[in-house]
Design a protein around this motif. Structure first.
Motif, mmCIF file in Angstrom:
data_model
loop_
_atom_site.group_PDB
_atom_site.id
_atom_site.type_symbol
_atom_site.label_atom_id
_atom_site.label_comp_id
_atom_site.label_asym_id
_atom_site.label_seq_id
_atom_site.Cartn_x
_atom_site.Cartn_y
_atom_site.Cartn_z
ATOM 1 N N TYR A 1 1.011 -0.948 0.354
ATOM 2 C CA TYR A 1 0.223 -0.348 0.201
ATOM 3 C C TYR A 1 0.842 1.660 0.079
ATOM 4 O O TYR A 1 0.405 1.996 -0.573
ATOM 5 N N ARG A 2 1.931 1.329 0.469
ATOM 6 C CA ARG A 2 2.716 2.843 0.480
ATOM 7 C C ARG A 2 3.349 2.210 -0.595
ATOM 8 O O ARG A 2 3.958 3.311 -0.520
ATOM 9 N N ILE A 3 4.156 1.141 -1.023
ATOM 10 C CA ILE A 3 4.316 1.773 -2.132
ATOM 11 C C ILE A 3 3.201 2.338 -4.022
ATOM 12 O O ILE A 3 3.798 2.852 -4.379
ATOM 13 N N TYR A 4 2.007 1.998 -3.309
ATOM 14 C CA TYR A 4 0.739 2.595 -4.819
ATOM 15 C C TYR A 4 0.714 4.134 -4.328
ATOM 16 O O TYR A 4 1.130 4.761 -4.996
ATOM 17 N N GLU A 5 0.799 3.914 -3.072
ATOM 18 C CA GLU A 5 0.738 5.359 -2.696
ATOM 19 C C GLU A 5 2.088 6.648 -3.152
ATOM 20 O O GLU A 5 1.814 7.789 -3.584
ATOM 21 N N ALA A 6 3.149 5.963 -2.845
ATOM 22 C CA ALA A 6 4.198 6.658 -2.763
ATOM 23 C C ALA A 6 4.267 6.546 -4.416
ATOM 24 O O ALA A 6 4.553 8.300 -5.458
ATOM 25 N N THR A 7 4.315 6.161 -4.987
ATOM 26 C CA THR A 7 4.010 5.933 -6.833
ATOM 27 C C THR A 7 2.985 6.592 -7.020
ATOM 28 O O THR A 7 3.525 7.590 -8.269
#
Length: 360
Positions: free
Chosen positions: A186-192
């Motif tokens: 989820y953090r990777i998605y938000e940062a992307t």
């Protein structure tokens, strides 16, 4: 009308605060000054009214009304239409840490003697920017180009905290990758998502700033069809300093654009690594399940084999336990030993067979 500020500047000093757009145009023409009208979240009719007074091109007006434009700079005769996407860092829980990033939209019409800004974002603070410019009348005396340069600088500055936050987030994501943290995807998605927003904002901005910087000319009023930047800059220290400032803004924009590209590559790699780790976990789980299934299969074979071995004596005992009157074997002297021998013999045969096939 949603006018945040409306002023006319002559020689870099505020000389009038018109009560209407019509008065702004009249005072600007009379005094030969520069008008700066700042609107915040205006209605379409308000935009059309301003456009009519300043004779703005209808295509740029439609873009401003519908908004959601990509960052760009467009020439309409002697007027520039600029679209910028500033960033705003939001602290939802008030703990002093940035929780998310919002990208807004700012439009600006820059003419020979006027600037009209339209905000659809809480950042940057154009009121504070105006105040700083008014404290430097020598710079503001340069006219609309000075206001545009200040606006570009303010917008680029909004990306600095976003870049810093994303750098920290990516460092944490890299630490979380091998800790099996379930929230890392989820953090990777938000940062992307935020990095893509930063790329969309800074990518076109670099070309816009490069165009303005490479021109090395100032705004002049000319005949219809002539460009804004069509005269050589005079050797005025203020113009030289303005170009240096513009070059500095360009350098920052290039840096942010390159950094956002690096961030996206890092996040893509992190997502690939995370997917690989998840696949490995799934493979390991499948292997464990397969091992358990094989163990259960072996146990089932053993249970089935012993059930078959016990079936032979059970069958014989069941037959001769029916107690019918006409069963001659019941009266034989060797009937009982033969029955036991049959039970043991069949059981032994079954045991040998299952042992040979590996079930026991």
């Amino acid at each position: 009308m949603s006018i945040m500020d409306n002023a006319v500047y002559v020689d870099g000093k505020r000389t009038a605060n018109p009560a209407s757009i019509e008065e702004t145009c009249e005072v600007t023409r009379e005094r030969g000054g520069t008008a700066w009208v700042d609107l915040a979240w205006p209605e379409p009719d308000e935009i059309r009214a301003v456009a009519e007074e300043f004779s703005l091109h209808h295509l740029a007006v439609e873009d401003a009304i519908h908004a959601h434009q990509r960052p760009k700079i467009e020439h309409y005769d002697d007027v520039l239409f600029v679209v910028l996407h500033p960033a705003r860092s939001v602290d939802d829980d008030g703990d002093g840490h940035i929780d998310r990033v919002e990208f807004g939209e700012v439009h600006a019409w820059v003419g020979p003697d006027f600037v009209v800004t339209i905000r659809r974002s809480a950042a940057p603070d154009l009121g504070a920017m105006r105040g700083r410019l008014e404290q430097d009348p020598d710079l503001l005396r340069l006219g609309p180009v000075a206001i545009l340069a200040a606006l570009l600088d303010e917008v680029v500055d909004t990306y600095r905290p976003v870049v810093a936050r994303l750098r920290g987030d990516i460092d944490q994501i890299e630490d979380q990758l091998f800790s099996r943290d379930p929230e890392v995807s989820y953090r990777i998605y938000e940062a992307t998502r935020e990095v893509i927003g930063l790329q969309r904002a800074t990518g076109p901005l670099v070309d816009m700033l490069q165009e303005l910087h490479d021109a090395k000319q100032r705004y002049v009023g000319g005949e219809p069809g002539t460009e804004h930047l069509d005269a050589d800059l005079p050797q005025d220290p203020l113009w030289v300093e303005l170009l240096r400032s513009l070059r500095n803004v360009l350098d920052h924009a290039v840096k942010h654009a390159e950094t956002s590209g690096t961030f996206r590559a890092l996040l893509t790699n992190a997502l690939n690594v995370h997917s690989t780790l998840v696949t490995q976990e799934q493979n390991e789980e499948m292997r464990r399940m397969s091992e358990i299934s094989l163990q259960q299969s072996e146990q089932t074979k053993k249970i089935s084999a012993w059930a078959a071995i016990l079936f032979a004596p059970t069958l014989i005992g069941t037959i001769y336990g029916m107690n019918f009157d006409h069963m001659p074997e019941l009266h034989w002297a060797l009937g009982y030993p033969l029955a036991l021998a049959g039970m043991l013999g069949l059981g032994g045969i079954f045991y040998w067979i299952f042992k040979k096939v590996g079930w026991l």
